[in-house]
Write an enzyme that holds these catalytic residues in place. Sequence first.
Site, PDB file in Angstrom:
ATOM      1  CG  ASP A  85      54.279  70.655  53.686  1.00  0.00           C
ATOM      2  OD1 ASP A  85      54.834  71.621  54.241  1.00  0.00           O
ATOM      3  OD2 ASP A  85      53.072  70.376  53.839  1.00  0.00           O
ATOM      4  CG  HIS A  86      55.531  69.943  57.882  1.00  0.00           C
ATOM      5  ND1 HIS A  86      55.897  70.745  58.943  1.00  0.00           N
ATOM      6  CD2 HIS A  86      54.433  70.533  57.341  1.00  0.00           C
ATOM      7  CE1 HIS A  86      55.045  71.746  59.042  1.00  0.00           C
ATOM      8  NE2 HIS A  86      54.155  71.648  58.084  1.00  0.00           N
ATOM      9  CD  GLU A 136      57.308  73.970  61.733  1.00  0.00           C
ATOM     10  OE1 GLU A 136      57.061  73.607  60.562  1.00  0.00           O
ATOM     11  OE2 GLU A 136      56.630  73.632  62.713  1.00  0.00           O
ATOM     12  CG  ASN A 232      47.229  69.515  52.418  1.00  0.00           C
ATOM     13  OD1 ASN A 232      46.647  69.069  51.429  1.00  0.00           O
ATOM     14  ND2 ASN A 232      47.871  68.723  53.263  1.00  0.00           N
TER      15      ASN A 232
HETATM   16  P1  13P Z   1      46.212  73.422  55.797  1.00  0.00           P
HETATM   17  O1  13P Z   1      45.941  71.991  55.551  1.00  0.00           O
HETATM   18  O2  13P Z   1      45.615  73.895  57.083  1.00  0.00           O
HETATM   19  O3  13P Z   1      45.831  74.288  54.642  1.00  0.00           O
HETATM   20  O4  13P Z   1      47.788  73.581  56.008  1.00  0.00           O
HETATM   21  C1  13P Z   1      48.662  73.309  54.947  1.00  0.00           C
HETATM   22  C2  13P Z   1      50.081  73.382  55.365  1.00  0.00           C
HETATM   23  O5  13P Z   1      50.455  74.168  56.211  1.00  0.00           O
HETATM   24  C3  13P Z   1      51.050  72.506  54.704  1.00  0.00           C
HETATM   25  O6  13P Z   1      52.269  72.485  55.373  1.00  0.00           O
END
Ligand code: 13P
Length: 288
Positions: A85-86, A136, A232
Site C-alpha cells: 500500500d502506497h 496514483e 484500514n
Molecule cells: P482508511 O484508513 O481511511 O480506511 O484508508 C485506508 C487506505 O486508503 C489504505 O491505503
Amino acid sequence: MALVSAKDMLEKARDGKYAVGQFNINNLEWTKSILQTAEELKSPVILGVSEGAGKYMTGFKTVAAMVKAMIEEMHITVPVALHLDHGTYDGCYKCIEAGFSSIMFDGSHFPIAENIEKTKELVAVCNHLGLSIEAEVGSIGGEEDGVIGKGECADPEECKKIADLGVTMLAAGIGNIHGKYPANWEGLSFETLAAVKKKVGNMPLVLHGGTGIPTDMIKKAISLGVAKINVNTECQLSFQAATRKYVEEGKDLVGKGFDPRKLLAPGAQAIKDTVKEKMEIFGSIGKA
Ligand code: 13P
C-alpha cells in the site's frame, strides 16, 4: 491456494458492479481475522501492507511468509492478493523480491513526468512477473503511516496518461481522506470520478480512505467504476473499542484473562465483524 495477482478479481468486480475490499494488516491477529472472514463469506480479498506496517512486522519477507503459510494452514480457497500500500520506488522492489503478488507505486507526490517514468518501469517488471500494479494520481488527503497527502482531486488527463501505461488499477484522488472524515468534509467528488472514468475507460478504479464513507456514496462510487476499496482505520478503531471494553470490564483480571489469546480475542472478533460489514456493502460476498 497460492497468492494471486489482483487483476482477475478486480476485472470481475468491475464487470459485476461490486468492489473487492483491501484490508490493511498489522500483525498475525489482523491477518487471521481478515482471511477467516473472506473464507467464511466466500469473498475475494486483498491484504494491504503499508511500508510502516511491513517494518513493524520485521520486514516484507516475514509478511509474505506469514500470509502464504496462513493460506495453506487455514485451507483458504478464496483468491487472496498480498498488496503493498502506497509504496515507494524502493519499497516496490523489496516487495516484489519478498514475494508479494501485487504492488502500489505511489508516485503522486512527484511531478507527473517522474510519476509516469517510474510507474512505466514498474509496470514492465510487474507484467513480466505476473503481478498486479496500482498507481496514483492526485493525492489522498490525511496521513497514513507517515504518508501525508493534501487531498487534491486528480486531473483526468493525467489519469489517462498513467492508465495508458498499462497499470492494473488506478487510485485517483476524489476528495477522499485517510482516517476519520472531519465534520465539515464535502463528500466524494463524483464529478471528478465520472470525468476520470470517461478518460480511463475500463480501468478498475481504487477508492482509498474507505473508513467512514457513507454507504450511499460507496454504492455510487462503485456504479461509476470503483472496483477496489481500501479500509484500514476502521479495523483499528473496532479492535481498539473491543479491547478497551474487555479491559475496562476487568476481564483480564479474572482467571487466565491475561492470556494474550483471550485478551486479543474480542479485538480479533471486532475486526471480523467490521470486515463482514464492509464486504456486505461492497457486494463481494459469494464472488470468490
Ligand atoms: P482508511 O484508513 O481511511 O480506511 O484508508 C485506508 C487506505 O486508503 C489504505 O491505503
